[in-house]
Design a protein around this motif. Structure first.
Motif, PDB file in Angstrom:
ATOM      1  N   GLY A   1      -3.263  -2.873  -1.399  1.00 12.03           N
ATOM      2  CA  GLY A   1      -2.542  -1.739  -1.972  1.00 12.03           C
ATOM      3  C   GLY A   1      -3.238  -1.230  -3.229  1.00 12.03           C
ATOM      4  O   GLY A   1      -3.539  -0.037  -3.357  1.00 12.03           O
TER       5      GLY A   1
ATOM      6  N   SER B   1      -6.527   0.475  -2.550  1.00 11.70           N
ATOM      7  CA  SER B   1      -6.489   1.775  -1.869  1.00 11.70           C
ATOM      8  C   SER B   1      -6.534   2.921  -2.877  1.00 11.70           C
ATOM      9  O   SER B   1      -6.914   4.037  -2.546  1.00 11.70           O
ATOM     10  CB  SER B   1      -5.232   1.876  -0.988  1.00 11.70           C
ATOM     11  OG  SER B   1      -4.078   1.928  -1.814  1.00 11.70           O
TER      12      SER B   1
ATOM     13  N   ARG C   1       0.838  -1.214   0.000  1.00 10.98           N
ATOM     14  CA  ARG C   1       0.000   0.000   0.000  1.00 10.98           C
ATOM     15  C   ARG C   1       0.872   1.262   0.000  1.00 10.98           C
ATOM     16  O   ARG C   1       0.597   2.230  -0.707  1.00 10.98           O
ATOM     17  CB  ARG C   1      -0.942  -0.013   1.215  1.00 10.98           C
ATOM     18  CG  ARG C   1      -2.024   1.052   1.161  1.00 10.98           C
ATOM     19  CD  ARG C   1      -2.955   0.981   2.368  1.00 10.98           C
ATOM     20  NE  ARG C   1      -2.264   0.746   3.632  1.00 10.98           N
ATOM     21  CZ  ARG C   1      -1.578   1.662   4.329  1.00 10.98           C
ATOM     22  NH1 ARG C   1      -1.502   2.891   3.880  1.00 10.98           N
ATOM     23  NH2 ARG C   1      -0.970   1.338   5.458  1.00 10.98           N
TER      24      ARG C   1
END
Ligand SMILES: NC(=O)c1ccc[n+]([C@@H]2O[C@H](COP(=O)([O-])OP(=O)(O)OC[C@H]3O[C@@H](n4cnc5c(N)ncnc54)[C@H](OP(=O)(O)O)[C@@H]3O)[C@@H](O)[C@H]2O)c1
Length: 280
Positions: free
Chosen positions: A88, A91, A44
């Protein structure tokens, strides 16, 4: 298209980064040291920093035989950690390409495995990669791309092994002829992977080069081109016992991939010619 590659220093990862840059895409390939996917926050953080449209996960524990003795590590790297890469990508709403393998099948098929065909891995590696597929598919912007028998620059592979043994004077080379699959050149694969990502393909697809051949048949062609005086002797899988069982039949149905790409997949013999020129 901005492209972030985990496992970007491996054999396929390098090809994906190289192909992306040739196209003028901003691309970043991460080593394990830089972008360890087993660390829950690391993918992320990289996504937030680099802001890619596409995340490609080439990171994996790929030593198939070692996976048998290190099952927890295999499941962690190839399976559970894919959830960190998904988090990740999610996001930022980026697409994810999760690279998978023919080893999710049991090898007992007799015709090309469809993308929705019944899986049944016979090795820890295959089991761990199947878990990774499931983690990836929990995200609706993921593409799982199954590939097989890779060869390309930047790492040892079957082609370099055959050439090394021939150079060292081994004659004949003994190679199994009862495992059939699709040898696949990483540069061709990288092109297809980026085209599929650009087409926003999701779900499960397969990519391997044509036509299906045994390791023996592939070795004969490598040697014919480079060391024609070296003979190749066909042997059986049971003559080479290894910790992890290998699927006997590893041919993937690439026709849905071809329909999206709008072109046939390349042949492995064309890939081999390119690769031999590339390594000189
Ligand atoms: N090679 C084949 O014939 C084949 C066939 C079917 C499918 N595949 C799949 O294709 C993909 C690429 O394979 P490849 O042949 O390019 O493998 P590779 O050359 O072994 O590269 C794997 C990469 O993953 C990295 N890595 C390992 N553990 C990691 C971790 N915890 N976090 C981040 N990175 C990590 C490695 O870094 P280090 O070098 O620093 O460990 C390396 O850069 C994999 O998903 C593999 O399962 C490969």
């Amino acid at each position: 298209m901005r492209v972030l590659v985990f496992g970007g220093t491996g054999m396929l990862g390098r090809s994906v980064v190289g192909e992306a840059r040739r196209r003028g895409y901003p691309a970043l390939g991460l080593s394990r040291e830089q972008g360890d996917i087993t660390q829950s926050d690391v993918p992320r953080q990289w996504v937030e920093r680099f802001r890619p449209q596409v995340v490609v996960n080439c990171a994996a524990f790929t030593r198939v035989d070692d996976c048998e003795a290190h099952k927890e590590q295999a499941l962690e790297v190839n399976g559970h950690s894919v959830a960190h890469v998904v988090a990740g990508a999610q996001s930022l709403g980026a697409r994810l390409v999760q690279v998978s393998t023919d080893y999710v099948f049991d090898g007992r098929g007799t015709s090309p495995y469809p993308n929705d065909g019944r899986t049944g891995p016979v090795s820890v590696y295959g089991e761990s990669k199947l878990l990774g597929e499931q983690e990836a598919l929990a995200y609706d912007r993921s593409l799982v791309l199954r590939v097989s028998w890779l060869f390309g620059a930047g790492a040892g592979n079957f082609v370099t092994t055959m050439l090394r043994l021939a150079r060292q004077g081994m004659n004949p080379l003994r190679v199994v002829d009862d495992q059939v699959g699709g040898p696949t050149y990483t540069r061709f694969l990288a092109r297809a992977l980026l085209d599929l990502a650009g087409a926003e393909a999701t779900g499960v697809l397969s990519y391997q080069n044509r036509e299906a051949v045994s390791w023996y048949g592939f070795a004969r062609e490598i040697l014919r081109q480079e060391y024609p005086a070296v003979a190749v002797e066909a042997v059986k899988t049971e003559d080479f016992p290894r910790p992890a069982p290998r699927p006997a039949y590893s041919v993937l149905d690439v026709s849905p991939t071809e329909a999206i790409l709008g072109r046939p997949v390349e042949t492995w013999s064309a890939g081999l010619a390119h690769y031999l020129a590339e390594i000189g």
